[in-house]
Design a protein around this motif. Structure first.
Motif, short mmCIF file in Angstrom:
data_model
loop_
_atom_site.label_atom_id
_atom_site.label_comp_id
_atom_site.label_asym_id
_atom_site.label_seq_id
_atom_site.Cartn_x
_atom_site.Cartn_y
_atom_site.Cartn_z
N LEU A 132 0.83 -1.21 0.00
CA LEU A 132 0.00 0.00 0.00
C LEU A 132 0.86 1.26 0.00
N ASP A 191 0.46 4.11 -2.73
CA ASP A 191 0.39 5.53 -2.40
C ASP A 191 1.42 6.32 -3.21
N ASP A 197 -5.51 5.10 -5.66
CA ASP A 197 -6.42 5.21 -4.52
C ASP A 197 -6.49 3.85 -3.81
N GLU A 198 -6.86 3.90 -2.55
CA GLU A 198 -6.81 2.70 -1.70
C GLU A 198 -7.69 1.58 -2.25
N LEU A 226 -6.32 -2.15 -3.24
CA LEU A 226 -6.78 -3.36 -2.57
C LEU A 226 -7.39 -4.34 -3.57
N TRP A 242 -6.95 -6.85 6.35
CA TRP A 242 -7.20 -5.43 6.16
C TRP A 242 -8.39 -4.94 6.99
N THR A 277 -8.07 -1.83 9.82
CA THR A 277 -8.85 -0.60 9.80
C THR A 277 -9.84 -0.50 10.95
N ARG A 298 -1.11 -0.40 8.78
CA ARG A 298 -1.42 1.04 8.79
C ARG A 298 -0.24 1.82 9.36
N ARG A 307 2.29 2.36 6.65
CA ARG A 307 1.88 3.45 5.75
C ARG A 307 2.16 4.81 6.35
N SER A 323 4.64 8.03 5.00
CA SER A 323 3.85 9.07 4.34
C SER A 323 4.61 10.39 4.38
#
Length: 287
Positions: A186, A190, A195-196, A200, A216, A220, A278, A281, A285
Motif C-alpha cells: 500500500l 500511495d 487510490d486505496e 486493494l 485489512w 482498519t 497502517r 503506511r 507518508s
C-alpha cells in the motif's frame, strides 16, 4: 472424562466454555481470578492453583501466553506436574518453540502422556468451535483425546512431539510477515498515486488475496481484533530464534519484527497485529 483447563485468556476462555457446553466435567484455573468468574455458574469448578486443578483430571489442557508461562504453570510452585495423576494426559495448546515442546514432554513425570496442540484461528472461531488444531505426539494418545479436542475444532495429527509446535511457528511466521508485505504494497500504491480501493482490488488478485481479505478489515477496525500485536511479536521471535539456532537468516522476518516494534512504541501492543500495516503506511507518508 474430567478435564482441567489452565489459562483463560482471550483464547482459553471460549475454548474452556466449549468444553463445559459439550458436557465435560471441567475444572478451570487462571492466574487472575477475575477471568474465572462465570464458570462456576455454568457448572465448572474453579481451582485455586494449577496443581489443584490437575489433581483429579484425566486430561489437563494449558493455553498460555508464552514458553515461560507454560514452564512456570507446569513446573513452578503448585504446578501442574506435581498435581497430575500418573495416568493422565497433558495437552499444551499454547504457541511455543518446538524445543520447548520437546523439553516439556521429557520433563513430565513418568506415566504422563504429553501432546502439544497449538491452534489456528482467533477468539471468534474458538467460540464457534471452529479452530484448526495441530497435534504433535503419539498417535495413540491423540486418538484417546480426539473427541475432546473435536469439541473445540478440527484436530489433525501432524507427527511426533515438536512437529505441531513447528507447524504453528511456521504458520504464524507467514501470517505476520505477509501483513508487513501488505502494508508495504500500500505504501507503493500511495507512491504511485493509486487510490486505496483500487490498490486493494489489485492485491486481491495476487497471492496476497487471503491476507487482504482477512487482515485489512482488522487493520482498519472494520473487524474485531483477533491476534494481539505483542503476541505476534513473541511468535515472530520464535521463528527468528529457530532459524538462528540452525544458522539461517530470515531477512523479511527481521524487517517485519522492526515494523512491529515501531508500532508497539506507538501504543499498539494490545491492538490486532494487522494494524502494523497502517503503521507502515504512516511511517512512510510525506510529512
Amino acid at each position: 472424562m474430567k478435564v482441567a483447563f489452565c489459562g483463560l485468556g482471550n483464547m482459553g476462555t471460549p475454548m474452556a466454555t466449549r468444553l463445559v457446553e459439550a458436557g465435560y466435567d471441567v475444572t478451570v484455573w487462571n492466574r487472575s481470578i477475575k477471568r474465572t468468574e462465570g464458570f462456576g455458574t455454568r457448572g465448572a469448578t474453579v481451582a485455586a492453583t494449577p496443581s489443584a486443578a490437575a489433581a483429579d483430571a484425566d486430561v489437563v489442557i494449558t493455553m498460555l501466553a508464552d514458553d515461560l508461562a507454560v514452564e512456570s504453570v507446569l513446573f513452578g510452585p503448585d504446578g501442574i506436574a506435581g498435581g497430575m495423576r500418573r495416568d493422565a494426559v497433558l495437552v499444551d495448546m499454547s504457541t511455543i518453540a518446538p524445543d520447548t515442546a520437546k523439553a516439556i514432554a521429557s520433563r513430565m513425570p513418568e506415566g504422563i502422556r504429553v501432546l502439544e496442540a497449538p491452534v489456528k484461528g482467533g477468539p471468534a472461531r474458538a467460540a464457534e468451535g471452529r479452530l484448526k488444531i495441530l497435534v504433535g505426539g503419539a498417535q495413540e494418545t491423540f486418538e484417546h483425546v480426539r473427541p475432546l479436542l473435536a469439541a473445540m475444532g478440527e484436530p489433525r495429527h501432524v507427527g511426533p512431539t515438536g512437529s505441531a509446535a513447528a507447524a504453528k511457528v511456521l504458520n504464524n511466521f507467514a501470517v505476520i510477515v505477509l501483513v508487513s508485505v501488505m502494508g508495504e504494497s500500500l505504501v507503493l500504491a500511495d507512491a504511485m498515486g493509486m487510490d486505496e480501493a483500487s490498490a486493494l482490488e489489485v492485491l486481491q488478485g495476487t497471492p496476497l488475496e487471503a491476507t487482504v481479505r482477512h487482515q485489512w478489515p482488522r487493520a482498519t477496525g472494520a473487524a474485531p481484533a483477533s491476534f494481539k500485536m505483542r503476541l505476534a511479536a513473541k511468535d515472530l521471535d520464535l521463528a527468528l530464534g529457530a532459524a538462528r539456532m540452525a544458522g539461517r537468516d530470515l531477512v523479511l522476518a527481521e524487517e517485519a519484527r522492526a515494523h512491529i516494534d515501531r508500532a508497539m512504541t506507538q501504543g499498539m501492543g494490545e491492538d490486532d497485529q494487522a494494524r502494523v500495516a497502517r503503521s507502515i503506511r504512516s511511517e512512510t507518508s510525506p510529512s
